[in-house]
Design a protein around this motif. Structure first.
Motif, PDB file in Angstrom:
ATOM      1  N   THR A  88      49.285  24.696  32.983  1.00 59.09           N
ATOM      2  CA  THR A  88      49.916  25.126  34.350  1.00 59.09           C
ATOM      3  C   THR A  88      51.155  25.858  34.013  1.00 59.09           C
ATOM      4  OG1 THR A  88      49.092  22.849  35.091  1.00 59.09           O
ATOM      5  CG2 THR A  88      50.734  24.052  36.511  1.00 59.09           C
ATOM      6  N   LEU A  89      52.293  25.591  33.214  1.00 62.51           N
ATOM      7  CA  LEU A  89      53.265  26.365  33.147  1.00 62.51           C
ATOM      8  C   LEU A  89      52.797  27.602  32.376  1.00 62.51           C
ATOM      9  CD1 LEU A  89      55.409  23.679  31.373  1.00 62.51           C
ATOM     10  CD2 LEU A  89      55.779  24.595  33.805  1.00 62.51           C
ATOM     11  N   LEU A  90      51.827  27.901  31.592  1.00 61.64           N
ATOM     12  CA  LEU A  90      51.617  28.943  31.083  1.00 61.64           C
ATOM     13  C   LEU A  90      51.138  30.107  32.355  1.00 61.64           C
ATOM     14  CD1 LEU A  90      51.485  30.866  28.416  1.00 61.64           C
ATOM     15  CD2 LEU A  90      49.113  29.907  28.181  1.00 61.64           C
ATOM     16  N   PHE A  91      50.596  29.372  33.235  1.00 58.97           N
ATOM     17  CA  PHE A  91      49.554  30.149  34.397  1.00 58.97           C
ATOM     18  C   PHE A  91      50.957  30.722  34.979  1.00 58.97           C
ATOM     19  CE2 PHE A  91      48.539  30.066  38.798  1.00 58.97           C
ATOM     20  CZ  PHE A  91      47.237  30.908  38.682  1.00 58.97           C
ATOM     21  N   PHE A  92      51.792  29.911  35.480  1.00 62.65           N
ATOM     22  CA  PHE A  92      53.002  30.353  36.416  1.00 62.65           C
ATOM     23  C   PHE A  92      53.740  31.384  35.738  1.00 62.65           C
ATOM     24  CE2 PHE A  92      51.656  26.802  39.277  1.00 62.65           C
ATOM     25  CZ  PHE A  92      51.422  27.451  40.397  1.00 62.65           C
ATOM     26  N   TRP A  93      53.835  31.231  34.228  1.00 67.12           N
ATOM     27  CA  TRP A  93      54.567  32.162  33.681  1.00 67.12           C
ATOM     28  C   TRP A  93      53.874  33.635  33.453  1.00 67.12           C
ATOM     29  CZ3 TRP A  93      58.704  31.189  29.882  1.00 67.12           C
ATOM     30  CH2 TRP A  93      59.067  32.357  28.987  1.00 67.12           C
ATOM     31  N   ALA A  94      52.707  33.642  33.454  1.00 71.72           N
ATOM     32  CA  ALA A  94      52.259  34.816  33.227  1.00 71.72           C
ATOM     33  C   ALA A  94      51.384  35.395  34.568  1.00 71.72           C
ATOM     34  CB  ALA A  94      50.977  34.745  32.277  1.00 71.72           C
ATOM     35  N   ILE A  95      51.726  34.594  35.863  1.00 74.16           N
ATOM     36  CA  ILE A  95      50.765  35.174  36.868  1.00 74.16           C
ATOM     37  C   ILE A  95      51.324  36.578  37.405  1.00 74.16           C
ATOM     38  CG2 ILE A  95      52.807  34.003  38.497  1.00 74.16           C
ATOM     39  CD1 ILE A  95      50.446  33.014  40.033  1.00 74.16           C
ATOM     40  N   ASN A  96      52.491  36.919  36.724  1.00 70.23           N
ATOM     41  CA  ASN A  96      52.654  38.269  37.489  1.00 70.23           C
ATOM     42  C   ASN A  96      52.099  39.296  36.479  1.00 70.23           C
ATOM     43  OD1 ASN A  96      54.403  37.654  35.283  1.00 70.23           O
ATOM     44  ND2 ASN A  96      56.055  39.080  35.911  1.00 70.23           N
ATOM     45  N   TRP A  97      51.413  39.090  35.498  1.00 62.92           N
ATOM     46  CA  TRP A  97      50.949  40.221  34.869  1.00 62.92           C
ATOM     47  C   TRP A  97      49.764  40.865  35.486  1.00 62.92           C
ATOM     48  CZ3 TRP A  97      49.915  37.567  29.299  1.00 62.92           C
ATOM     49  CH2 TRP A  97      51.190  37.139  28.796  1.00 62.92           C
ATOM     50  N   SER A  98      49.270  40.350  36.507  1.00 63.51           N
ATOM     51  CA  SER A  98      48.049  41.303  37.253  1.00 63.51           C
ATOM     52  C   SER A  98      48.701  41.868  38.543  1.00 63.51           C
ATOM     53  CB  SER A  98      47.011  40.476  37.436  1.00 63.51           C
ATOM     54  OG  SER A  98      47.329  39.165  38.193  1.00 63.51           O
ATOM     55  N   SER A  99      50.046  41.756  38.718  1.00 66.10           N
ATOM     56  CA  SER A  99      50.629  42.102  39.959  1.00 66.10           C
ATOM     57  C   SER A  99      50.710  43.719  40.252  1.00 66.10           C
ATOM     58  CB  SER A  99      52.108  41.816  39.993  1.00 66.10           C
ATOM     59  OG  SER A  99      52.871  42.302  39.162  1.00 66.10           O
ATOM     60  N   HIS A 100      50.241  44.297  39.141  1.00 70.61           N
ATOM     61  CA  HIS A 100      50.285  46.015  39.540  1.00 70.61           C
ATOM     62  C   HIS A 100      48.830  46.286  39.628  1.00 70.61           C
ATOM     63  CE1 HIS A 100      54.388  46.465  38.112  1.00 70.61           C
ATOM     64  NE2 HIS A 100      54.191  45.848  37.076  1.00 70.61           N
ATOM     65  N   THR A 101      47.803  45.216  39.621  1.00 67.83           N
ATOM     66  CA  THR A 101      46.363  45.792  39.774  1.00 67.83           C
ATOM     67  C   THR A 101      45.921  45.254  41.050  1.00 67.83           C
ATOM     68  OG1 THR A 101      45.669  43.822  38.342  1.00 67.83           O
ATOM     69  CG2 THR A 101      46.088  45.901  37.327  1.00 67.83           C
ATOM     70  N   VAL A 102      46.680  44.410  41.867  1.00 61.90           N
ATOM     71  CA  VAL A 102      46.200  43.640  42.938  1.00 61.90           C
ATOM     72  C   VAL A 102      46.624  44.246  44.450  1.00 61.90           C
ATOM     73  CG1 VAL A 102      45.588  41.660  41.679  1.00 61.90           C
ATOM     74  CG2 VAL A 102      47.698  41.820  42.719  1.00 61.90           C
TER      75      VAL A 102
END
Length: 255
Positions: free
Chosen positions: A187-201
């Motif tokens: 869960t922590l890793l998900f919220f850590w890396a959740i912004n990695w796709s912010s430039h593609t959505v």
């Protein structure tokens, strides 16, 4: 308040009776010290090379080249260590059957949840304070910017508090400590890396993903910037984790 203090004392005793606290502290300081030594050594090497190049010397910044990389490494260490710190908080109570005793005791569930969380928060605070010895070396022997150092460590504490709340919630979902640690870390890793796709959505949904990223808000602290929206985010995130934990335990109590 006395009930919360009693829970805190009980949980801290449980941490230090078992090897969990000692192992977490030892691993944290060994790895963090290793990172600090290597980052500082690289900075010293670059400083020696820059002696012959005045223009390069002007660009050397102790905080940007040592403290910021070191603080990001610390945040990764916390990401790995905190699920181990929180995995037993509820899972062990369920495994041993003491959860039922707690839930049927005169203590209110809110007092139990807050007391357990604060005990883990105290351990985190001790880790953060003791880890301050590394920038203290820079302060004694160098001339770093003090403001950014203190905001960085405040950011680490708030980031760690949010990590603890999610790990605490994960521990409430199961009676298996290993499963709790895996759920918490995932869960922590998900919220850590959740912004990695912010430039593609797309810009709107991308802004939402960036806002939900735990590490995105830490960036401002590491730069020496105190923004109330970042503080509010971490406090809200922590409160939401505790709220979910309360609801899960409460629903299990009804059953």
């Amino acid at each position: 308040m006395s009930n919360i203090l009693a829970i805190i004392r009980k949980e801290l005793k449980a941490y230090f009776v078992s090897p969990i606290a000692y192992v977490v502290f030892a691993v944290f300081f060994i790895i963090s010290g290793w990172f600090f030594f290597n980052i500082l050594s690289l900075y010293n090497l670059q400083s020696l090379q820059a002696v012959s190049y005045p223009a390069l010397m002007e660009r050397l910044n102790l905080h940007e080249m040592v403290m910021r990389p070191y603080s990001y490494n610390l945040s990764i260490i916390l990401l790995l260590m905190i699920p181990v710190m929180t995995m037993r908080l509820w899972a062990d109570e369920k495994r041993t059957g003491t959860a039922e005793l707690l839930l049927t005791s005169p203590l209110r569930l809110t007092e139990i949840v807050v007391g357990k969380y604060l005990s883990a928060l105290i351990l985190l605070l001790v880790m953060i304070i003791l880890a301050f010895q590394y920038p203290l070396i820079l302060i004694v022997f160098g001339n770093p910017e003090l403001g950014p150092i203190f905001t960085t460590y405040l950011g680490l504490f708030l980031l760690g508090a949010a990590f603890l709340a999610i790990g605490f919630f994960a521990s409430s979902l199961t009676e298996n400590q290993i499963v709790a640690a895996i759920i918490g870390f995932g869960t922590l890793l998900f919220f850590w890396a959740i912004n990695w796709s912010s430039h593609t959505v797309g810009p709107t949904f991308g802004a939402v993903l960036s806002y939900l990223s735990l590490i995105e808000h830490f960036d401002q602290f590491s730069k020496g910037l105190l923004d109330t929206k970042d503080i509010v985010f971490y406090l809200s995130f922590s409160f939401f984790g505790l709220f979910l934990t309360h609801r899960v335990i409460e629903s299990q109590g009804w059953r």
